[in-house]
Design a protein around this motif. Structure first.
Motif, mmCIF file in Angstrom:
data_model
loop_
_atom_site.group_PDB
_atom_site.id
_atom_site.type_symbol
_atom_site.label_atom_id
_atom_site.label_comp_id
_atom_site.label_asym_id
_atom_site.label_seq_id
_atom_site.Cartn_x
_atom_site.Cartn_y
_atom_site.Cartn_z
ATOM 1 N N PHE A 103 35.757 -1.585 68.189
ATOM 2 C CA PHE A 103 34.728 -1.272 67.203
ATOM 3 C C PHE A 103 34.385 0.206 67.311
ATOM 4 N N PHE A 104 33.893 0.770 66.226
ATOM 5 C CA PHE A 104 33.443 2.151 66.240
ATOM 6 C C PHE A 104 32.164 2.273 65.439
ATOM 7 N N SER A 105 31.412 3.315 65.738
ATOM 8 C CA SER A 105 30.170 3.629 65.058
ATOM 9 C C SER A 105 30.175 5.125 64.762
ATOM 10 N N THR A 106 29.799 5.494 63.545
ATOM 11 C CA THR A 106 29.619 6.909 63.215
ATOM 12 C C THR A 106 28.212 7.101 62.683
ATOM 13 N N TRP A 107 27.661 8.286 62.888
ATOM 14 C CA TRP A 107 26.301 8.557 62.444
ATOM 15 C C TRP A 107 26.130 10.020 62.089
ATOM 16 N N MET A 108 25.400 10.272 61.014
ATOM 17 C CA MET A 108 24.984 11.623 60.634
ATOM 18 C C MET A 108 23.606 11.500 60.006
ATOM 19 N N ASP A 109 22.790 12.552 60.176
ATOM 20 C CA ASP A 109 21.450 12.502 59.586
ATOM 21 C C ASP A 109 20.941 13.903 59.294
ATOM 22 N N VAL A 110 19.718 13.969 58.785
ATOM 23 C CA VAL A 110 19.138 15.237 58.344
ATOM 24 C C VAL A 110 18.744 16.154 59.496
ATOM 25 N N ASN A 111 18.813 15.694 60.729
ATOM 26 C CA ASN A 111 18.389 16.510 61.867
ATOM 27 C C ASN A 111 19.489 17.367 62.480
ATOM 28 N N PHE A 112 20.743 17.140 62.097
ATOM 29 C CA PHE A 112 21.826 17.961 62.645
ATOM 30 C C PHE A 112 22.992 17.972 61.669
ATOM 31 N N THR A 113 23.925 18.893 61.870
ATOM 32 C CA THR A 113 25.035 19.060 60.935
ATOM 33 C C THR A 113 26.320 18.398 61.400
ATOM 34 N N GLY A 114 26.284 17.748 62.535
ATOM 35 C CA GLY A 114 27.491 17.153 63.093
ATOM 36 C C GLY A 114 27.650 15.677 62.763
ATOM 37 N N LEU A 115 28.551 15.055 63.463
ATOM 38 C CA LEU A 115 28.872 13.642 63.310
ATOM 39 C C LEU A 115 28.988 13.037 64.696
ATOM 40 N N ILE A 116 28.273 11.945 64.924
ATOM 41 C CA ILE A 116 28.375 11.223 66.194
ATOM 42 C C ILE A 116 29.404 10.119 66.010
ATOM 43 N N VAL A 117 30.343 10.034 66.927
ATOM 44 C CA VAL A 117 31.345 8.968 66.917
ATOM 45 C C VAL A 117 31.282 8.255 68.263
ATOM 46 N N ALA A 118 31.145 6.950 68.205
ATOM 47 C CA ALA A 118 31.106 6.155 69.431
ATOM 48 C C ALA A 118 32.048 4.962 69.263
ATOM 49 N N ARG A 119 32.566 4.458 70.364
ATOM 50 C CA ARG A 119 33.472 3.304 70.336
ATOM 51 C C ARG A 119 32.925 2.239 71.267
ATOM 52 N N GLY A 120 33.286 0.992 70.967
ATOM 53 C CA GLY A 120 32.757 -0.055 71.817
ATOM 54 C C GLY A 120 33.328 -1.417 71.533
ATOM 55 N N ALA A 121 32.542 -2.426 71.903
ATOM 56 C CA ALA A 121 33.015 -3.811 71.846
ATOM 57 C C ALA A 121 31.878 -4.720 71.403
#
Length: 183
Positions: A103-121
């Motif tokens: 599984f993976f999760s991605t996140w972006m929001d108004v507080n930063f210009t990057g992208l968070i990518v996480a992996r898991g189960a």
């Protein structure tokens, strides 16, 4: 040599087709995708946000819309929180990569210009998805902070999302979102 925009677009389309095996069969959907689809809907959200581990959280209210996208392959979340200081808006995706079997999760929001990518189960017995990744460290540019995300489904109408960061070797909860489905 200069090429026009239309020609560049045509070349890009051909290259994407080659890279992705255009005409090939799409990856089949499985039970993992069906489980994610149960989260689709409109939700009210209570956000607890810790500015410091030794202080009580700031509580805000909001709403989220979750929907399966791209032919049921990914769960998209549009989150809006009516923050006390300023409104908050974020966009995230959760999916299951059939090739990597994770599984993976991605996140972006108004507080930063990057992208968070996480992996898991997913732990089916506990109804819990756990992801690990990194987030940018805004206090130390160019560095990152380990993170852990835990999404727990209580029933068809309730789930929680907890977000933890590890700073100086100590993990602490930074955000908790409590979701209630709107019927």
């Amino acid at each position: 040599m200069r090429i026009g925009f239309k020609a560049a677009l045509a070349v890009a389309a051909v290259m994407v087709g080659i890279a992705t095996g255009a005409g090939a069969q799409a990856a089949p959907l499985g039970a993992e995708h069906a489980a994610l689809a149960r989260f689709a809907g409109h939700w009210t959200v209570k956000q607890s946000y810790w500015t410091s581990p030794d202080k009580p959280p700031v509580i805000d209210q909001g709403e989220a819309d979750l929907a399966m996208v791209l032919d049921g392959r990914h769960l998209r979340q549009d989150l809006r929180i009516a923050g006390q200081d300023k409104p908050f808006e974020g966009l995230g995706y959760i999916g299951y990569d059939t090739a990597a079997k994770t599984f993976f999760s991605t996140w972006m929001d108004v507080n930063f210009t990057g992208l968070i990518v996480a992996r898991g189960a997913y732990d089916a017995a506990a109804g819990r998805y756990t992801f690990v990744g990194e987030t940018p460290d805004f206090d130390h540019l160019g560095q990152s902070i380990p993170l852990r995300e835990v999404l727990t489904r209580q029933d068809d109408d309730h789930f929680t999302y907890a977000y933890y960061e590890t700073r100086d070797g100590r993990e602490s909860q930074a955000v908790r979102l409590d979701y209630t489905r709107v019927r």
